[in-house]
Every structure is written in structure tokens, then in C-alpha cells.
Design a protein around this motif. Structure first.
Motif: not given
Ligand code: HEC
Ligand code: HEC
Ligand code: HEC
Ligand code: HEC
Ligand code: HEC
Ligand code: HEC
Ligand code: HEC
Ligand code: HEC
Ligand code: HEC
Ligand code: HEC
Length: 304
Positions: A158-160, A182-187, A190-195
């Protein structure tokens, strides 16, 4: 080694032919990455590589690159397949000890290899981003020889999980009582950051903190008849983005958030209004219900 001059000419010609056939992709100067590449030419035959590297093949064939380069190469660079990333390999197949391993290159050089094809869109600000500055490269988050994630060739499932390998503090924040899901997988991060880097502090996906928040919390965008100055300035004056032990991701508890600015006379300084433990518990927002801004003609005090 003999015939070096002749080979050099072939490389020069090959390079011209390659870049001529490549739309939106630009071949890296392999010789500049490592002088050893100057003495080698492209083999341009994946079959030759697989003769000795059958062990990597099954996994690689399942990746986005493995499929794209094999079944649908769109330009001369993609047709190079393995050598698009591993560089000209004629010397290596003559003498496998001449490994030209990617790990001998600096992080920025390794990224340059990927940027041959991925300079576009999201990676526009890679070179000024915090990750490149901190010595990270594409393969710190991406795994290209083996598919480990459902999407994005990420280095973990996963991304996180990828981000938390280095940002443990954010994981701790996101465990707090009030948190973005985030941990619930809803967001996702990278919805808020561009890594890959952006023009804002904190590599945000939007042009500013507020623009980033508005992308999901549109109702806070306004414009309102009665604007509350700190809301327009930055959502982070009162909220923390990842997690908080106060409700609603607030930086401070209940009235304390408001009193940090509103300390002048009147009811604000009366005990029953400004203590969490009083009947007005949550304090100010019991009456000031539209702290983000009001469209009511008499909403100047955010009471309606
Ligand atoms: C004659 C056999 C042979 C051929 C052909 C061959 N390799 Fe290799 N390669 C080896 C050996 C042996 C090693 C070192 C052992 C290992 O890491 O597997 C190696 C290592 C490598 C490595 C790892 C370097 C490192 O140390 O991290 C890469 C990348 C690589 N080869 C790519 C290629 C590519 C691309 C081709 C085709 C153009 C190719 N090889 C063709 C035998 C070969
Ligand atoms: C999109 C770029 C890319 C392509 C295409 C690619 N590789 Fe790799 N390869 C890498 C990177 C980056 C690494 C090192 C880190 C990693 O494993 O992600 C690597 C590692 C390797 C290694 C070292 C052993 C290992 O597993 O770490 C070998 C061998 C290798 N590649 C062979 C090949 C062969 C053979 C092909 C073609 C069939 C190929 N690669 C295609 C980027 C690529
Ligand atoms: C020769 C061109 C080329 C090179 C070099 C290259 N890529 Fe790609 N990459 C592609 C193509 C083509 C795709 C398929 C998606 C598309 O159509 O744009 C792709 C897709 C991806 C994706 C999306 C995968 C998915 O499943 O959504 C990632 C991530 C990626 N590449 C990372 C890398 C990294 C990291 C490197 C360097 C180790 C690299 N690429 C090197 C051409 C390239
Ligand atoms: C800090 C981690 C991180 C680094 C470093 C990183 N990426 Fe990514 N990349 C991501 C994440 C997260 C995604 C989104 C994956 C998804 O689609 O779910 C992504 C997506 C992509 C994609 C597919 C979507 C798109 O934007 O086109 C490509 C291509 C890509 N990255 C290439 C690169 C290249 C090239 C580099 C190095 C210059 C790089 N990445 C460095 C985390 C990273
Ligand atoms: C291999 C380690 C590593 C991974 C994986 C990684 N980062 Fe980072 N990141 C860093 C380093 C190092 C810095 C710079 C120092 C710092 O601020 O901690 C940084 C900085 C940041 C910053 C702050 C930028 C700034 O301007 O202050 C953000 C935001 C960020 N990373 C987001 C992410 C996201 C999202 C992911 C997952 C997609 C991710 N990182 C994955 C190492 C990593
Ligand atoms: C709801 C949007 C949002 C989400 C989701 C989000 N962030 Fe952030 N993040 C922000 C904002 C806003 C900042 C502060 C930027 C600034 O300093 O102005 C920030 C700051 C950061 C920083 C730098 C400061 C610090 O706290 O270390 C890192 C690193 C970071 N985020 C990583 C992550 C990671 C990793 C994830 C996913 C687990 C993630 N963020 C998810 C909005 C978000
Ligand atoms: C990708 C979409 C997205 C972005 C961008 C986003 N949020 Fe959220 N936000 C959510 C979701 C989903 C929830 C949870 C809503 C729910 O559970 O009903 C949430 C909840 C909240 C909450 C309430 C938390 C709680 O404990 O109930 C606050 C406050 C908040 N966000 C502020 C922000 C701020 C400030 C930003 C910008 C830094 C931001 N959000 C950016 C999706 C987003
Ligand atoms: C002046 C302080 C302050 C600022 C600045 C602020 N908020 Fe809030 N926010 C609050 C308070 C207090 C609450 C709890 C409200 C309540 O319980 O009625 C809240 C609650 C929320 C909630 C959850 C409840 C709801 O109304 O949906 C979201 C989402 C939210 N804020 C988003 C934002 C966004 C987005 C921004 C930036 C545009 C922002 N906030 C700026 C003080 C602020
Ligand atoms: C970062 C500082 C800051 C914070 C925190 C803050 N405010 Fe404000 N607030 C202002 C400023 C600046 C104004 C506009 C200037 C003024 O009229 O005093 C304002 C205006 C107001 C007004 C209208 C005042 C008037 O005289 O018209 C009310 C009511 C108000 N805020 C309530 C709140 C409440 C309730 C909270 C907590 C949720 C809060 N504020 C948090 C800075 C802040
Ligand atoms: C019981 C309801 C109530 C509570 C609780 C409350 N207020 Fe008010 N507040 C009001 C009313 C009503 C007004 C408007 C008075 C007017 O229109 O003259 C007001 C006005 C204000 C003003 C404008 C300046 C002024 O004094 O007239 C500020 C700033 C303010 N409140 C901040 C706060 C803060 C900060 C808190 C929490 C410590 C708080 N209020 C709690 C009802 C409340």
C-alpha cells in the motif's frame, strides 16, 4: 580493446537515431553517468539477456514495463526493454563481471534514468522537490523488477506502507483519535501531497494549503458574505492535517483554539464561556456555529 573509435561512431549514430524516434522521451547520456558505458553499445535483444537472467524474467514480465515494452513499445527507447534502464550492455554480455550495476550510481543519476520517459506531468518539480534534495531516488518508493502493489509499481503493498518506512512520525499522528481516514483506506497521502515534488511547502498537491483542502471540503471555499480572516489565511491556523487528540483535527482544545486570538474583554473572558469543563463545553462554537464563514445577512459574529 580494439575498434573503440569505430564503436564510438556507432554509439553516436545510434544515439541520434534513438532520440529521433522518441516522442516525449529523451535518452540519458549514459557515458556521463559512468564512463564505462562509453565503451559499450546497445544489444537490443531481450532474448540475449534472458539467456542468463531467466530468474528475473517471470516477475518482470508481470510488471507494467515488462508488458508495455514487450507488447506495445511506442518508441525506440521503449524497444530497448532491459537496456532502457540498464544502459548499453555489449560489454556486459562479453564479460558478465562488467556488471555496470545501477547501485554504483548516485541517487540523482538513477532517477535520471527513469526521467528519460517520466519527466512529464507529476514529475515536473522532481528536481526541486524535497525527496531528491534529501537524496531519495525513484526506487525508494517504486519497485520495477517485481510487482508488489496493485497499482503504481510501489515498493510495498500500500502507499501508506511505503511512506511510513521513512515517515514514522506521520504514522503516529494518523493513529490519534481525530484523524484523516488514511488508515481506513478512504484517502491517501498522495491525495494531499505530490511525492514527486511541487511548488508548495510540504510538497502539497494543491497550489496552497487551502487549495488542497478545498479539493474535498468544497463547502469551506466560500466566498462568504462574512469571512473569518484566519480561515482564508490557512486552514492550518486551527487544524493539523494528519491527526489530533482534540476533536475535528483542532490544534488546541475547545475554547483554547479561539482564545489564542480573541483575548479582549466581554464574554470571551468569562469563565463559563471559555472553559472546557463548563456547560458550554465545546465553548465558542456552541454559539458561533459558522466559524468558517457565514452567508447569513446578520452572521457577522458567526452566530448563524
Ligand atoms: C553471458 C551471461 C549474461 C548475459 C547474456 C547477460 N548477463 Fe547480466 N549478469 C550476468 C551475471 C553472471 C551477472 C552477475 C551475477 C548476478 O548478479 O546475477 C549479471 C548481472 C547483471 C545485472 C546486475 C548487476 C548488479 O550487480 O546489480 C544486471 C542489471 C544485468 N546483469 C543486466 C543484463 C542485461 C540487461 C542483459 C542483456 C543486455 C544481460 N544482463 C545479459 C550474466 C549475463
Ligand atoms: C524500468 C527500468 C528497468 C527495466 C526495464 C529493467 N530493469 Fe532490471 N533493474 C532496474 C532497477 C531500478 C534495479 C535495481 C533495484 C530494483 O530491483 O528495483 C534493477 C535490478 C536488476 C537486476 C539485479 C538483481 C535484482 O533483482 O535486483 C537484474 C539482474 C536486472 N535488473 C535485470 C534486468 C533484465 C534482464 C531486464 C529485462 C528483461 C530488466 N532488468 C529490465 C530497472 C529496470
Ligand atoms: C523507456 C521508457 C521508460 C523508462 C526508462 C521507465 N519507464 Fe516507467 N513507464 C513507461 C511506460 C511506457 C509506462 C506505462 C504507462 C504509460 O503508458 O505511460 C510506465 C509506467 C510506469 C509506472 C506506472 C505503473 C503502473 O502500473 O501504474 C511507474 C510507477 C513507473 N513507470 C516508474 C518508473 C521508474 C521508477 C523507472 C526507473 C527505474 C521507470 N519507470 C523507467 C516507460 C518507461
Ligand atoms: C516518495 C515516494 C516516491 C518517489 C521517490 C517517487 N514516486 Fe512515483 N509515485 C509515488 C506514488 C505514491 C505514486 C502513486 C501510485 C498510485 O497510482 O497509486 C507514484 C506514481 C508514479 C507514476 C504513475 C502515475 C503518474 O504520476 O504518472 C509514475 C510514472 C512515477 N510515479 C514515476 C516516478 C519516477 C520516475 C520517480 C523518480 C524520478 C518517482 N516516481 C519517485 C511515489 C513516489
Ligand atoms: C526512503 C525514505 C522516504 C520515503 C519512502 C518517503 N519519504 Fe518523504 N521524505 C523523506 C526525506 C528524507 C524527507 C526530507 C526530510 C524530512 O522532511 O523528513 C522527506 C520529506 C517529505 C515531505 C516534506 C516536504 C517538505 O517540503 O518539507 C513530505 C510531504 C513527504 N516527504 C511525503 C512523503 C510521502 C507522501 C511518501 C510516500 C508516498 C514519502 N514521503 C515517502 C524520505 C522519504
Ligand atoms: C488531508 C491532507 C493530507 C494528507 C492525507 C496527508 N498529508 Fe501530510 N501534510 C499535509 C499538510 C497540509 C502538511 C503541512 C504542509 C505545510 O507545512 O504547510 C503536511 C505535512 C507533511 C509532512 C512534513 C511535516 C511533517 O509533519 O513531518 C510530511 C513528511 C507529510 N505530510 C507526510 C505525509 C504522509 C506520509 C501521509 C500519508 C500517510 C500524509 N502526509 C497525508 C496534508 C496531508
Ligand atoms: C482527499 C480528500 C480530502 C482532502 C484533500 C482533505 N480532507 Fe479533510 N477529510 C476528508 C475525509 C474523507 C474526512 C472524514 C469525513 C468523515 O469521516 O465524515 C475528512 C475530515 C476532516 C475533518 C474532520 C475530522 C474529524 O475528526 O471529524 C477536518 C477538520 C478536516 N478534514 C480538515 C481538512 C483540512 C484542514 C484539509 C487540508 C489540509 C483537508 N481536510 C483536506 C477528506 C479530505
Ligand atoms: C479559526 C479556526 C479555524 C480555521 C482557520 C478553520 N477551521 Fe475548520 N473547524 C474549526 C472548528 C472550531 C471546528 C469544529 C466546529 C464545530 O464543532 O462546530 C472545525 C471543523 C471543521 C471540519 C469538520 C466539521 C465540518 O464543519 O465539516 C472541517 C471539515 C473543517 N473544519 C475544515 C476546515 C477547512 C478546510 C479549513 C480551511 C479552509 C478550516 N477548517 C479552517 C475551526 C477552524
Ligand atoms: C488566528 C487567529 C484567530 C483565531 C484562532 C480565531 N479567530 Fe476569530 N477572528 C480573527 C480575526 C483576525 C478576526 C477579524 C478581526 C476582528 O474583527 O477582530 C476574527 C473575527 C471573529 C469574529 C467576529 C468579530 C467581530 O467583532 O466581528 C468572531 C465572532 C470570531 N472571530 C470568533 C472566533 C471563534 C469562535 C474562534 C474559534 C473557533 C476564532 N474566532 C478563532 C482571528 C482569529
Ligand atoms: C452563549 C453563546 C456564546 C458563547 C458560548 C460565545 N459567544 Fe461570542 N458572542 C456571542 C454573541 C451573541 C455575540 C454577538 C454580540 C453582539 O452581536 O453584540 C458574540 C460576539 C463575539 C465576538 C465579537 C466581539 C464581541 O465581544 O462582541 C467575539 C470575538 C466572540 N464572540 C468570541 C467568542 C469566543 C472566543 C468564545 C469562546 C471563548 C465565545 N465567543 C463564546 C455568543 C456567544
Amino acid at each position: 580493446m580494439t575498434g573503440r573509435f569505430w564503436e564510438g561512431a556507432v554509439i553516436a549514430v545510434a544515439a541520434v537515431v534513438l532520440s529521433a524516434g522518441v516522442a516525449g522521451a529523451k535518452e540519458v547520456d549514459w557515458g556521463a553517468l559512468n564512463p564505462e558505458y562509453r565503451e559499450a553499445t546497445f544489444v537490443k535483444d531481450t532474448g540475449v539477456c534472458l539467456g542468463c537472467h531467466e530468474e528475473v524474467h517471470a516477475a518482470y514480465a508481470e510488471t507494467t514495463h515488462g508488458k508495455a515494452f514487450r507488447f506495445n513499445p511506442r518508441n525506440a527507447l521503449q524497444k530497448l526493454d532491459c537496456e532502457a534502464c540498464h544502459g548499453p550492455r555489449s560489454k556486459h554480455i562479453e564479460d558478465p563481471d562488467d556488471r555496470l550495476a545501477l547501485r554504483t550510481l548516485a541517487a540523482a543519476q538513477r532517477s535520471a534514468i527513469c526521467l528519460q520517459c517520466h519527466q512529464d506531468g507529476g514529475r515536473m518539480h522532481w528536481r526541486s522537490g524535497a525527496h531528491q534534495a534529501a537524496g531519495q531516488s525513484c526506487s525508494d518508493c517504486h519497485s520495477v523488477m517485481r510487482k508488489r502493489s496493485d497499482r503504481g509499481l510501489l515498493s510495498a503493498e500500500s502507499e501508506q506502507a511505503v511512506c511510513y518506512t521513512c515517515h514514522a512520525n506521520v504514522r503516529a499522528e494518523a493513529q490519534k483519535a481525530s484523524h484523516h481516514p488514511i488508515r481506513e483506506g478512504k484517502i491517501r497521502c498522495s491525495d494531499c501531497h505530490n511525492p514527486h515534488g511541487s511548488v508548495t511547502r510540504g510538497m502539497l498537491a494543491g497550489g496552497s494549503v487551502n487549495q488542497t483542502c478545498y479539493s474535498c471540503h468544497q463547502e469551506k471555499r466560500g466566498p462568504f458574505l462574512w469571512e473569518h480572516a484566519p480561515v482564508r489565511e490557512s486552514c492550518l491556523t486551527c487544524h493539523t492535517p494528519h491527526g489530533s487528540n482534540n476533536r475535528d483535527l483542532l490544534n488546541l482544545k475547545g475554547p483554547a483554539q479561539c482564545i489564542s486570538c480573541h483575548q479582549y474583554g466581554g464574554h470571551v473572558n468569562q469563565f463559563r464561556y471559555n472553559r472546557v469543563s463548563t456547560p458550554y463545553g465545546n465553548g465558542c462554537v456552541n454559539c458561533h456555529v459558522t466559524v468558517h464563514g457565514s452567508n447569513h445577512p446578520s452572521g457577522a459574529k458567526f452566530n448563524r
